[in-house]
Enzyme design. Structure first.
Site: not given
Length: 331
Positions: A98, A105, A137, A168, A192, A247
Site C-alpha cells: 500500500r 505511486r 498502484n 473526481r 494515473h 482510499t
C-alpha cells in the site's frame, strides 16, 4: 430419514453449470473489499471469488459477506488457493504493497512487481480466458507488468487507469457549476496520478464547450482558476490518505463501473490504461489511459482523442517517465 430427506425429494443429479460471469477479486485490503462490495451491490455476477495470502483476514471478510447472502443474489467464495478463482470472466487485481502517506505511486513499483510474479501466473493457470483488470498502484506500470507476465493479448489486460481521476474531475466541475457530474463531460488521460493530463478542450456541458466560453480555461491566465480543479484531482487521493489512512470507496465504485461495462457488454467508453505505443507520438511499450470501448471481449476499441500540442507533449512526457521506470524492472 434425515430432516433434509423428509423435506426434499430429489429428482435428478445436478450437472455442474459454470458461471458465465464469475468475478474474482485478488486482495482483500481496503480497495479489494470496497470493489467486492460495489460489485455485489450492483448485482453484476453469479459468483464472486476472493483470494489473498492473509488467510485469517480473507476468511473473516468472506464470512462477513456470506452472512449477508440473504440480501444478495451472488454466491461468495474465498480461499488462499487460486483454484477457487477457476473460470472467472473478470479478475480484478488489487493486491500489493500500500501507498504510504507522502509516498509516490512510482515508489511502490518493484515491491509490487515481486507480488505480481506470484499472482499473475496463478490467475492465468485457472482462468486462461479471463479479462485481467489491474487496480494496484502504480497502475500503469503494473498493467504493463501483468500484460508481460500473463502472455495475454493486449485487449484482455486493462488498468483501472484514470477512470477514477476522470470521475473526481467531473465531480469537482459539477460542484463548481452546481450540476450532476454525469452532465459534466470531461476526461483525464495519461498517467494515473501526479502527471495525469486534463483535456480542457473537451470539457463540455450539453455539448457546449466550456473552453469556447472561456478560452483561457485550464491555463495560468484564467481568472476563474479552473486549473486548480485538476490540482485538486491529483491531490485528492493524498488528501484522503492523509485524513483516513487510505482510499477505498470511490476506487471500489470505479472498479464496479468497469466490471459492469465488461460483463454487460455495454460498449461504454472509459478512460482506462492500455498499450498506447504508436498513439499520440508515444514510441515505447507503455500503458497509459485513453478513452477505450469496453465490452465482453475486453477492450475492443480506442477512441482517437483530439489533443492539443501541449496535451500531447504531456502524454509523451508521462510515457517517458514510465518507460524510464519500466526498463529498470526485473520481470
Amino acid at each position: 430419514m434425515s430432516t433434509k430427506e423428509k423435506l426434499i425429494s430429489h429428482v435428478m443429479k445436478e450437472e455442474p453449470v459454470g458461471s458465465r460471469n464469475k468475478v474474482t477479486v485478488v486482495g482483500v485490503g481496503m480497495v479489494g473489499m470496497a470493489s467486492a462490495v460495489s460489485i455485489l451491490l450492483k448485482d453484476l455476477c453469479d459468483e464472486l471469488a476472493m483470494v489473498d495470502v492473509m488467510e485469517d483476514k480473507l476468511k473473516g471478510e468472506v464470512m462477513d459477506l456470506q452472512h449477508g447472502s440473504l440480501f444478495l443474489k451472488t454466491k461468495i467464495v474465498g480461499d488462499k488457493d487460486y483454484s477457487v478463482t477457476a473460470n472467472s470472466k473478470v479478475v480484478v487485481v488489487t493486491a500489493g504493497a500500500r501507498q504510504q502517506e507522502g509516498e509516490s505511486r512510482l515508489n511502490l513499483v518493484q515491491r509490487n512487481v515481486n507480488i505480481f510474479k506470484f499472482i499473475i501466473p496463478n490467475i492465468v493457470k485457472y482462468s486462461p480466458n479471463c479479462i485481467l483488470m489491474v487496480v494496484s498502484n502504480p497502475v500503469d506500470i503494473l498493467t504493463y507488468v501483468a500484460w508481460k507476465l500473463s502472455g495475454f493479448p493486449r485487449h484482455r489486460v486493462i488498468g483501472s487507469g484514470t477512470n477514477l481521476d476522470s470521475a473526481r474531475f467531473r465531480h469537482l466541475i459539477g460542484e463548481k457549476l452546481h450540476l450532476h457530474p454525469s452532465s459534466c463531460h470531461a476526461w483525464i488521460v495519461g498517467e494515473h496520478g501526479d502527471s495525469s493530463v486534463p483535456v480542457w478542450s473537451g470539457v463540455n456541458v450539453a455539448g457546449v464547450s466550456l473552453q469556447g466560453l472561456n478560452p483561457q480555461m485550464g491555463t495560468e491566465g484564467d481568472g476563474e482558476n479552473w486549473k486548480a480543479i485538476h490540482k485538486e484531482v491529483v491531490d485528492g487521493a493524498y488528501e484522503v490518505i492523509k485524513l483516513k489512512g487510505y482510499t477505498s470507496w470511490a476506487i471500489g465504485m470505479s472498479v464496479a463501473d468497469l466490471v459492469e461495462s465488461i460483463i454487460k457488454n455495454m460498449h461504454k467508453v472509459h478512460p482506462v490504461s492500455t498499450l498506447v505505443q504508436g498513439m499520440h507520438g508515444v514510441k515505447d511499450e507503455v500503458f497509459l489511459s485513453v478513452p477505450c470501448v469496453l465490452g465482453n471481449s475486453g477492450l475492443t476499441d480506442v477512441i482517437h482523442m483530439t489533443l492539443k500540442a501541449e496535451e500531447e507533449k504531456q502524454v509523451q512526457k508521462s510515457a517517458e517517465t514510465l518507460w524510464g521506470v519500466q526498463k529498470e524492472l526485473i520481470l
